[in-house]
Design a protein around this motif. Sequence first.
Motif, PDB file in Angstrom:
ATOM      1  N   SER A  24      -3.246  -9.539  -4.995  1.00  8.08           N
ATOM      2  CA  SER A  24      -3.223  -8.760  -6.230  1.00  8.08           C
ATOM      3  C   SER A  24      -4.471  -7.913  -6.362  1.00  8.08           C
ATOM      4  N   THR A  25      -5.527  -8.281  -5.620  1.00  6.61           N
ATOM      5  CA  THR A  25      -6.762  -7.520  -5.601  1.00  6.61           C
ATOM      6  C   THR A  25      -6.969  -6.950  -4.206  1.00  6.61           C
ATOM      7  N   PRO A  26      -6.774  -5.648  -4.010  1.00  5.49           N
ATOM      8  CA  PRO A  26      -6.922  -5.076  -2.665  1.00  5.49           C
ATOM      9  C   PRO A  26      -8.319  -5.316  -2.104  1.00  5.49           C
ATOM     10  N   ASP A  27      -8.403  -5.555  -0.804  1.00  5.65           N
ATOM     11  CA  ASP A  27      -9.694  -5.780  -0.177  1.00  5.65           C
ATOM     12  C   ASP A  27     -10.146  -4.517   0.542  1.00  5.65           C
ATOM     13  N   GLU A  28     -11.301  -4.608   1.205  1.00  8.63           N
ATOM     14  CA  GLU A  28     -11.891  -3.434   1.842  1.00  8.63           C
ATOM     15  C   GLU A  28     -10.960  -2.804   2.859  1.00  8.63           C
ATOM     16  N   GLN A  29     -10.262  -3.627   3.659  1.00  6.99           N
ATOM     17  CA  GLN A  29      -9.368  -3.091   4.673  1.00  6.99           C
ATOM     18  C   GLN A  29      -8.196  -2.351   4.043  1.00  6.99           C
ATOM     19  N   GLN A  30      -7.661  -2.883   2.975  1.00 11.12           N
ATOM     20  CA  GLN A  30      -6.533  -2.219   2.313  1.00 11.12           C
ATOM     21  C   GLN A  30      -6.957  -0.877   1.699  1.00 11.12           C
ATOM     22  N   PHE A  31      -8.137  -0.832   1.124  1.00 13.31           N
ATOM     23  CA  PHE A  31      -8.629   0.451   0.618  1.00 13.31           C
ATOM     24  C   PHE A  31      -8.833   1.439   1.769  1.00 13.31           C
ATOM     25  N   ALA A  32      -9.361   0.962   2.906  1.00 12.95           N
ATOM     26  CA  ALA A  32      -9.546   1.828   4.071  1.00 12.95           C
ATOM     27  C   ALA A  32      -8.206   2.314   4.607  1.00 12.95           C
ATOM     28  N   ASP A  33      -7.210   1.428   4.620  1.00 11.96           N
ATOM     29  CA  ASP A  33      -5.877   1.822   5.080  1.00 11.96           C
ATOM     30  C   ASP A  33      -5.268   2.866   4.144  1.00 11.96           C
ATOM     31  N   TYR A  34      -5.491   2.685   2.852  1.00 19.66           N
ATOM     32  CA  TYR A  34      -4.983   3.661   1.885  1.00 19.66           C
ATOM     33  C   TYR A  34      -5.620   5.031   2.112  1.00 19.66           C
ATOM     34  N   GLN A  35      -6.951   5.037   2.306  1.00 22.53           N
ATOM     35  CA  GLN A  35      -7.632   6.303   2.572  1.00 22.53           C
ATOM     36  C   GLN A  35      -7.059   6.964   3.823  1.00 22.53           C
ATOM     37  N   SER A  36      -6.868   6.199   4.882  1.00 21.93           N
ATOM     38  CA  SER A  36      -6.320   6.750   6.128  1.00 21.93           C
ATOM     39  C   SER A  36      -4.925   7.309   5.916  1.00 21.93           C
ATOM     40  N   LEU A  37      -4.110   6.597   5.154  1.00 21.24           N
ATOM     41  CA  LEU A  37      -2.754   7.062   4.883  1.00 21.24           C
ATOM     42  C   LEU A  37      -2.774   8.371   4.120  1.00 21.24           C
ATOM     43  N   MET A  38      -3.588   8.448   3.063  1.00 18.90           N
ATOM     44  CA  MET A  38      -3.639   9.666   2.259  1.00 18.90           C
ATOM     45  C   MET A  38      -4.112  10.860   3.097  1.00 18.90           C
ATOM     46  N   LEU A  39      -5.140  10.647   3.890  1.00 21.05           N
ATOM     47  CA  LEU A  39      -5.651  11.738   4.718  1.00 21.05           C
ATOM     48  C   LEU A  39      -4.621  12.173   5.764  1.00 21.05           C
ATOM     49  N   SER A  40      -3.844  11.228   6.276  1.00 17.09           N
ATOM     50  CA  SER A  40      -2.863  11.550   7.316  1.00 17.09           C
ATOM     51  C   SER A  40      -1.713  12.388   6.789  1.00 17.09           C
ATOM     52  N   ILE A  41      -1.443  12.343   5.502  1.00 16.94           N
ATOM     53  CA  ILE A  41      -0.349  13.125   4.919  1.00 16.94           C
ATOM     54  C   ILE A  41      -0.868  14.324   4.119  1.00 16.94           C
TER      55      ILE A  41
END
Length: 272
Positions: A24-41
Amino acid sequence: MRFARITALAAVCALTLGIAGCSSTPDEQQFADYQSLMLSIGKMRGDRRPVDAPYDAATLAENFRRIAFFQTPDDRTRQAKRLTKWDGPIRFALYGTDLTRKDALTVGDLMNRVSRLTDLAVYPDARTPNFMIFILSPGDQIDNLPSTIEGSVASDLDQLARYAWDCSVHAYTAGPNDSEITTAVVYIRAAVKDFYRQACLHEEIFQGLGLFADDVTVRPSIFNDDEEFALLTEHDEHLVRILYDPRLRPGMTAQQAMPMASSIARGLRPGL
């Protein structure tokens, strides 16, 4: 904090960890994955003057109305709020248990931009700050907090730390019609790193000036739920200039302020 962002984070969690492993609380890796996803699209753009997002004076004025006179897009089905802004100096301070030199440089640069765009006195003050920026993990304890962190501010900060938010800002108001901002508290989760943290600082510091709403129709802007832009654009700088033009006073209604705001917008976008 934006609903669209947390929804996307949940999707990233499901893709990378599986639904059963989502926290329920995103961790550092999930935030990094989100950033990568947003940049990729093609999201989280950093261009200040995007050539593919032109806007004229009329659009700038309408965008100002949408961002400055409402809290959320849903508010537009109800009565608009009054104009809300700072009417005195901003004394800022940065707190955290894992701060970097880049954090301090970024905050200093953004506060210099705030000063240039608003003509307010803006300066660091760790003893009596009224604009506080926290970069914390849940449970972090910071010694020697100023006495201004008390009552509802301390309570809100504690609640923010408990939720799955990446970043948020709370502004506290006083004066006629509660239209003068007296205190702002920015919270950024320490697990948010790198460019994502920079984006949070841009958005929350400038929303803390009185531009509270996010609107998917406003472009090119960080005040937009679709995450297309991550850093303050020229368009956003113009929104701040309009808000802090001395002809627009705290407590004005949209009906009172918009004729002048439209005139200011024409001055900022002459011939457009």
